[in-house]
Design a protein around this motif. Structure first.
Motif, PDB file in Angstrom:
ATOM      1  N   ALA A  84       0.822  -1.206   0.000  1.00  0.00           N
ATOM      2  CA  ALA A  84       0.000   0.000   0.000  1.00  0.00           C
ATOM      3  C   ALA A  84       0.861   1.263   0.000  1.00  0.00           C
ATOM      4  N   LEU A  85       1.917   1.247   0.800  1.00  0.00           N
ATOM      5  CA  LEU A  85       2.818   2.395   0.848  1.00  0.00           C
ATOM      6  C   LEU A  85       3.465   2.628  -0.516  1.00  0.00           C
ATOM      7  N   ALA A  86       3.917   1.546  -1.158  1.00  0.00           N
ATOM      8  CA  ALA A  86       4.556   1.666  -2.465  1.00  0.00           C
ATOM      9  C   ALA A  86       3.583   2.207  -3.513  1.00  0.00           C
ATOM     10  N   LEU A  87       2.343   1.723  -3.513  1.00  0.00           N
ATOM     11  CA  LEU A  87       1.354   2.188  -4.488  1.00  0.00           C
ATOM     12  C   LEU A  87       0.994   3.647  -4.264  1.00  0.00           C
ATOM     13  N   ASN A  88       0.857   4.047  -3.003  1.00  0.00           N
ATOM     14  CA  ASN A  88       0.564   5.450  -2.724  1.00  0.00           C
ATOM     15  C   ASN A  88       1.697   6.360  -3.175  1.00  0.00           C
ATOM     16  N   LEU A  89       2.929   5.939  -2.921  1.00  0.00           N
ATOM     17  CA  LEU A  89       4.081   6.732  -3.361  1.00  0.00           C
ATOM     18  C   LEU A  89       4.161   6.775  -4.882  1.00  0.00           C
ATOM     19  N   ALA A  90       3.803   5.668  -5.534  1.00  0.00           N
ATOM     20  CA  ALA A  90       3.820   5.634  -6.993  1.00  0.00           C
ATOM     21  C   ALA A  90       2.791   6.590  -7.582  1.00  0.00           C
ATOM     22  N   ILE A  91       1.600   6.618  -6.987  1.00  0.00           N
ATOM     23  CA  ILE A  91       0.568   7.546  -7.468  1.00  0.00           C
ATOM     24  C   ILE A  91       1.015   8.995  -7.273  1.00  0.00           C
ATOM     25  N   ALA A  92       1.614   9.259  -6.099  1.00  0.00           N
ATOM     26  CA  ALA A  92       2.120  10.618  -5.848  1.00  0.00           C
ATOM     27  C   ALA A  92       3.214  10.985  -6.851  1.00  0.00           C
ATOM     28  N   ALA A  93       4.103  10.028  -7.147  1.00  0.00           N
ATOM     29  CA  ALA A  93       5.182  10.291  -8.103  1.00  0.00           C
ATOM     30  C   ALA A  93       4.638  10.537  -9.502  1.00  0.00           C
ATOM     31  N   SER A  94       3.594   9.807  -9.884  1.00  0.00           N
ATOM     32  CA  SER A  94       3.010  10.006 -11.221  1.00  0.00           C
ATOM     33  C   SER A  94       2.390  11.388 -11.369  1.00  0.00           C
ATOM     34  N   ARG A  95       1.935  11.941 -10.228  1.00  0.00           N
ATOM     35  CA  ARG A  95       1.348  13.294 -10.259  1.00  0.00           C
ATOM     36  C   ARG A  95       2.423  14.374 -10.302  1.00  0.00           C
ATOM     37  N   THR A  96       3.630  14.038  -9.870  1.00  0.00           N
ATOM     38  CA  THR A  96       4.668  15.071  -9.743  1.00  0.00           C
ATOM     39  C   THR A  96       5.766  14.972 -10.795  1.00  0.00           C
ATOM     40  N   VAL A  97       6.247  13.760 -11.076  1.00  0.00           N
ATOM     41  CA  VAL A  97       7.411  13.637 -11.982  1.00  0.00           C
ATOM     42  C   VAL A  97       7.184  12.682 -13.140  1.00  0.00           C
ATOM     43  N   GLY A  98       6.003  12.098 -13.275  1.00  0.00           N
ATOM     44  CA  GLY A  98       5.718  11.278 -14.443  1.00  0.00           C
ATOM     45  C   GLY A  98       5.608   9.798 -14.147  1.00  0.00           C
ATOM     46  N   ILE A  99       5.070   9.054 -15.131  1.00  0.00           N
ATOM     47  CA  ILE A  99       4.747   7.652 -14.940  1.00  0.00           C
ATOM     48  C   ILE A  99       5.990   6.789 -14.780  1.00  0.00           C
ATOM     49  N   THR A 100       7.078   7.112 -15.499  1.00  0.00           N
ATOM     50  CA  THR A 100       8.301   6.318 -15.379  1.00  0.00           C
ATOM     51  C   THR A 100       8.861   6.390 -13.969  1.00  0.00           C
ATOM     52  N   SER A 101       8.918   7.590 -13.436  1.00  0.00           N
ATOM     53  CA  SER A 101       9.392   7.763 -12.059  1.00  0.00           C
ATOM     54  C   SER A 101       8.458   7.102 -11.061  1.00  0.00           C
ATOM     55  N   ALA A 102       7.166   7.028 -11.404  1.00  0.00           N
ATOM     56  CA  ALA A 102       6.209   6.367 -10.513  1.00  0.00           C
ATOM     57  C   ALA A 102       6.547   4.888 -10.374  1.00  0.00           C
ATOM     58  N   TRP A 103       6.850   4.225 -11.495  1.00  0.00           N
ATOM     59  CA  TRP A 103       7.244   2.819 -11.459  1.00  0.00           C
ATOM     60  C   TRP A 103       8.511   2.639 -10.621  1.00  0.00           C
ATOM     61  N   ILE A 104       9.489   3.492 -10.853  1.00  0.00           N
ATOM     62  CA  ILE A 104      10.748   3.401 -10.123  1.00  0.00           C
ATOM     63  C   ILE A 104      10.516   3.597  -8.626  1.00  0.00           C
ATOM     64  N   THR A 105       9.695   4.578  -8.284  1.00  0.00           N
ATOM     65  CA  THR A 105       9.401   4.867  -6.884  1.00  0.00           C
ATOM     66  C   THR A 105       8.710   3.692  -6.199  1.00  0.00           C
ATOM     67  N   GLY A 106       7.707   3.116  -6.866  1.00  0.00           N
ATOM     68  CA  GLY A 106       6.980   1.991  -6.288  1.00  0.00           C
ATOM     69  C   GLY A 106       7.869   0.781  -6.059  1.00  0.00           C
ATOM     70  N   ILE A 107       8.680   0.439  -7.056  1.00  0.00           N
ATOM     71  CA  ILE A 107       9.568  -0.717  -6.935  1.00  0.00           C
ATOM     72  C   ILE A 107      10.630  -0.476  -5.859  1.00  0.00           C
ATOM     73  N   ALA A 108      11.203   0.731  -5.850  1.00  0.00           N
ATOM     74  CA  ALA A 108      12.227   1.057  -4.857  1.00  0.00           C
ATOM     75  C   ALA A 108      11.652   1.015  -3.447  1.00  0.00           C
ATOM     76  N   SER A 109      10.420   1.491  -3.283  1.00  0.00           N
ATOM     77  CA  SER A 109       9.793   1.474  -1.966  1.00  0.00           C
ATOM     78  C   SER A 109       9.586   0.044  -1.481  1.00  0.00           C
ATOM     79  N   CYS A 110       9.092  -0.833  -2.359  1.00  0.00           N
ATOM     80  CA  CYS A 110       8.896  -2.232  -1.983  1.00  0.00           C
ATOM     81  C   CYS A 110      10.214  -2.892  -1.599  1.00  0.00           C
ATOM     82  N   ALA A 111      11.247  -2.636  -2.393  1.00  0.00           N
ATOM     83  CA  ALA A 111      12.551  -3.239  -2.114  1.00  0.00           C
ATOM     84  C   ALA A 111      13.110  -2.740  -0.784  1.00  0.00           C
ATOM     85  N   PHE A 112      12.965  -1.452  -0.532  1.00  0.00           N
ATOM     86  CA  PHE A 112      13.517  -0.850   0.689  1.00  0.00           C
ATOM     87  C   PHE A 112      12.822  -1.377   1.932  1.00  0.00           C
ATOM     88  N   THR A 113      11.479  -1.419   1.905  1.00  0.00           N
ATOM     89  CA  THR A 113      10.735  -1.903   3.071  1.00  0.00           C
ATOM     90  C   THR A 113      10.963  -3.398   3.290  1.00  0.00           C
TER      91      THR A 113
END
Length: 285
Positions: A84-113
């Motif tokens: 849930a945290l990764a998906l929320n961060l991905a949605i926020a990233a898609s609103r701010t820096v684009g869809i590619t960064s959203a994917w990167i943010t979501g995957i990085a968040s999952c890996a980090f947690t």
């Protein structure tokens, strides 16, 4: 800390559809918001399940089986919470820096947690928890446990209450049909009652029992805690309908998700522990 974080994140899922820019989300993002609502409801259910089991199944005793159950619920909770945290961060990233960064943010968040939360646990699988046997849990410890459990749930309930109160001041809420507003008001009242019930044990312990540890207080506090969880479940289910209807604009989907939320929470907090208690009583009869 996990409870507070989860309740705040669930509160965001409840409040997000009423924000002015929510209508600009894509259909995929709105579908993800519905999925996140379900995931976070399950997370909350899993987090409070140990408290319900401690009250109903074990009557406040500290046992090895309870310790294992708490560990299992923690393991089950971290994965959906991380998702849930990764998906929320991905949605926020898609609103701010684009869809590619959203994917990167979501995957990085999952890996980090996963690295921080699961790797140490897997490395310590051989560790033996220190527990108290069934007949050696003193009354003082039982009372400390029930007050601690109330303090664990209380901040989350208060956060939910704050989010629910804030919703009524948004333009999105004004546009809702009157019957839906009534349901939200009903949910608001249920969460408020739950919050009051969670505060009551500490109040009684100070004012009525003068800080003394009495068996009658332990019974009262346990009942108040269980009652608070019932009102919390009803309030969450009612507001799930409101939020799901706001997102999907489909009453069938909203009713279905609200019923799912109610069934999941009731099963985790009431039905499952009571069935285990009945089973335990039959085994010792």
């Amino acid at each position: 800390m996990l409870m507070l974080g989860a309740q705040v994140l669930l509160g965001f899922q409840f409040q997000a559809p009423f924000q002015d820019a929510f209508g600009q989300l894509s259909q995929t993002e709105k579908t993800l918001e519905l999925l996140l609502l379900v995931i976070m409801t399950v997370v909350i259910g899993l987090l409070i399940a140990p408290s319900a089991h401690h009250r109903i199944v074990y009557d406040g005793r500290a046992t090895a089986s309870l310790d294992r159950f708490v560990a299992q619920m923690s393991e089950l909770t971290l994965a959906p919470f991380s998702t849930a945290l990764a998906l929320n961060l991905a949605i926020a990233a898609s609103r701010t820096v684009g869809i590619t960064s959203a994917w990167i943010t979501g995957i990085a968040s999952c890996a980090f947690t996963t690295l921080l939360w699961y790797a140490p646990a897997l490395a310590n699988k051989g560790g033996k928890p220190v527990t108290t046997s069934d007949d050696k849990t003193p009354l003082e410890a039982k009372i400390d446990y029930v007050l601690t459990e109330a303090r664990v749930i209380l901040p989350g309930a208060q956060a939910m209450l704050g989010f629910q109160l804030a919703i009524v001041l948004t333009s999105g809420f004004v546009q809702l049909p009157s019957q839906v507003k009534t349901i939200h008001g009903f949910a608001l009242g249920l969460i408020a009652i739950s919050t009051v019930l969670l505060i009551t044990p500490a109040t009684y312990h100070r004012l009525v029992y003068a800080g003394n540890n009495e068996p009658s207080f332990h019974r009262l506090a346990s009942r108040l805690l269980l009652s608070a969880s019932i009102f919390l479940a009803l309030g969450l289910a009612a507001d799930t309908y409101v939020v799901a209807l706001k997102i999907s604009e489909n009453s069938r989907i909203a009713v279905s998700l609200a019923l799912i939320a109610l069934v999941v929470l009731a099963a985790l907090w009431i039905v499952w522990p009571w069935l285990l208690r009945r089973k335990t009583e039959r085994e010792h009869a």
